[in-house]
Write a protein that holds these residues in place. Structure first.
Motif, PDB file in Angstrom:
ATOM      1  N   VAL A  85      27.070 -22.085  36.228  1.00  0.00           N
ATOM      2  CA  VAL A  85      27.328 -21.635  34.852  1.00  0.00           C
ATOM      3  C   VAL A  85      28.086 -20.307  34.882  1.00  0.00           C
ATOM      4  O   VAL A  85      29.074 -20.127  34.169  1.00  0.00           O
ATOM      5  CB  VAL A  85      26.001 -21.496  34.068  1.00  0.00           C
ATOM      6  CG1 VAL A  85      26.219 -20.746  32.762  1.00  0.00           C
ATOM      7  CG2 VAL A  85      25.400 -22.876  33.802  1.00  0.00           C
ATOM      8  N   GLU A  86      27.652 -19.391  35.727  1.00  0.00           N
ATOM      9  CA  GLU A  86      28.299 -18.078  35.832  1.00  0.00           C
ATOM     10  C   GLU A  86      29.751 -18.238  36.286  1.00  0.00           C
ATOM     11  O   GLU A  86      30.656 -17.594  35.758  1.00  0.00           O
ATOM     12  CB  GLU A  86      27.513 -17.199  36.811  1.00  0.00           C
ATOM     13  CG  GLU A  86      28.147 -15.846  37.092  1.00  0.00           C
ATOM     14  CD  GLU A  86      28.195 -14.927  35.882  1.00  0.00           C
ATOM     15  OE1 GLU A  86      27.384 -15.127  34.947  1.00  0.00           O
ATOM     16  OE2 GLU A  86      29.047 -14.028  35.865  1.00  0.00           O
ATOM     17  N   ALA A  87      29.972 -19.126  37.259  1.00  0.00           N
ATOM     18  CA  ALA A  87      31.330 -19.333  37.777  1.00  0.00           C
ATOM     19  C   ALA A  87      32.242 -19.955  36.718  1.00  0.00           C
ATOM     20  O   ALA A  87      33.420 -19.635  36.633  1.00  0.00           O
ATOM     21  CB  ALA A  87      31.289 -20.214  39.021  1.00  0.00           C
ATOM     22  N   VAL A  88      31.678 -20.836  35.874  1.00  0.00           N
ATOM     23  CA  VAL A  88      32.477 -21.467  34.820  1.00  0.00           C
ATOM     24  C   VAL A  88      32.782 -20.450  33.719  1.00  0.00           C
ATOM     25  O   VAL A  88      33.907 -20.385  33.213  1.00  0.00           O
ATOM     26  CB  VAL A  88      31.745 -22.696  34.233  1.00  0.00           C
ATOM     27  CG1 VAL A  88      32.444 -23.211  32.978  1.00  0.00           C
ATOM     28  CG2 VAL A  88      31.653 -23.807  35.273  1.00  0.00           C
ATOM     29  N   GLU A  89      31.779 -19.648  33.361  1.00  0.00           N
ATOM     30  CA  GLU A  89      31.976 -18.703  32.255  1.00  0.00           C
ATOM     31  C   GLU A  89      32.801 -17.492  32.660  1.00  0.00           C
ATOM     32  O   GLU A  89      33.481 -16.905  31.834  1.00  0.00           O
ATOM     33  CB  GLU A  89      30.617 -18.246  31.719  1.00  0.00           C
ATOM     34  CG  GLU A  89      29.894 -19.368  30.990  1.00  0.00           C
ATOM     35  CD  GLU A  89      28.741 -18.855  30.160  1.00  0.00           C
ATOM     36  OE1 GLU A  89      28.022 -17.946  30.615  1.00  0.00           O
ATOM     37  OE2 GLU A  89      28.575 -19.375  29.049  1.00  0.00           O
ATOM     38  N   HIS A  90      32.725 -17.082  33.904  1.00  0.00           N
ATOM     39  CA  HIS A  90      33.450 -15.896  34.378  1.00  0.00           C
ATOM     40  C   HIS A  90      34.177 -16.224  35.672  1.00  0.00           C
ATOM     41  O   HIS A  90      33.770 -15.763  36.741  1.00  0.00           O
ATOM     42  CB  HIS A  90      32.486 -14.717  34.584  1.00  0.00           C
ATOM     43  CG  HIS A  90      31.697 -14.383  33.356  1.00  0.00           C
ATOM     44  ND1 HIS A  90      30.382 -14.725  33.217  1.00  0.00           N
ATOM     45  CD2 HIS A  90      32.056 -13.782  32.202  1.00  0.00           C
ATOM     46  CE1 HIS A  90      29.958 -14.333  32.019  1.00  0.00           C
ATOM     47  NE2 HIS A  90      30.950 -13.763  31.386  1.00  0.00           N
ATOM     48  N   PRO A  91      35.249 -17.019  35.573  1.00  0.00           N
ATOM     49  CA  PRO A  91      35.971 -17.370  36.800  1.00  0.00           C
ATOM     50  C   PRO A  91      36.602 -16.122  37.418  1.00  0.00           C
ATOM     51  O   PRO A  91      37.048 -15.231  36.684  1.00  0.00           O
ATOM     52  CB  PRO A  91      37.033 -18.358  36.315  1.00  0.00           C
ATOM     53  CG  PRO A  91      37.205 -18.065  34.874  1.00  0.00           C
ATOM     54  CD  PRO A  91      35.885 -17.544  34.365  1.00  0.00           C
ATOM     55  N   PRO A  92      36.637 -16.045  38.734  1.00  0.00           N
ATOM     56  CA  PRO A  92      37.275 -14.893  39.363  1.00  0.00           C
ATOM     57  C   PRO A  92      38.770 -14.910  39.086  1.00  0.00           C
ATOM     58  O   PRO A  92      39.365 -15.978  38.955  1.00  0.00           O
ATOM     59  CB  PRO A  92      36.993 -15.098  40.861  1.00  0.00           C
ATOM     60  CG  PRO A  92      36.724 -16.562  41.000  1.00  0.00           C
ATOM     61  CD  PRO A  92      36.160 -17.032  39.693  1.00  0.00           C
ATOM     62  N   ALA A  93      39.366 -13.727  38.999  1.00  0.00           N
ATOM     63  CA  ALA A  93      40.811 -13.650  38.822  1.00  0.00           C
ATOM     64  C   ALA A  93      41.459 -14.281  40.051  1.00  0.00           C
ATOM     65  O   ALA A  93      41.041 -13.997  41.179  1.00  0.00           O
ATOM     66  CB  ALA A  93      41.251 -12.206  38.681  1.00  0.00           C
TER      67      ALA A  93
END
Ligand SMILES: [Zn+2]
Length: 121
Positions: A85-93
């Motif tokens: 969920v964290e990776a989907v909501e805040h993808p790395p630049a």
């Protein structure tokens, strides 16, 4: 009073609905919930969308009770699910911005050469 999410009423008792044991995500819309569901399922996590049809009840029930939720079948998957969920909501630049060593201009990360002088990073 309706039972809490993940529970159903049997007589006077609220019992957990089998297959929905722990909530890991509340979505703002049904498509968003299904996007997250598929990301979790792709990672091998058994998950279900709860409140799929509750949007039509907004106005009669509080809107916060009508948001689609993702519930996991196994609480052991919770930390992995939260990471997804964290990776989907805040993808790395995808690329970090960089400063040209020749002219000191700032360049967006996706630039392969300095926009100002053409030097490679
Ligand atoms: Zn430069």
């Amino acid at each position: 009073m309706p039972p809490a999410p993940g529970f159903e009423t049997r007589g006077r008792r609220a019992i957990p609905i089998v297959g929905l044991v722990i909530r890991c995500y509340t979505a703002g819309s049904l498509p968003e919930a299904h996007l997250m569901l598929h990301r979790l399922q792709d990672a091998g996590i058994e998950a279900h969308v709860f409140n799929q049809n509750a949007q039509s009840g907004v106005g009669e029930i509080p809107f916060t009770h009508a948001w689609p939720e993702i519930w996991l079948a196994d609480p052991a998957d919770l930390s992995r699910a939260r990471a997804i969920v964290e990776a989907v909501e805040h993808p790395p630049a995808p690329w970090a911005d960089w400063i040209c060593h020749a002219c000191a201009e700032a360049n967006p990360g996706q630039f392969e050469l300095c926009w100002s002088c053409g030097t490679a990073p």
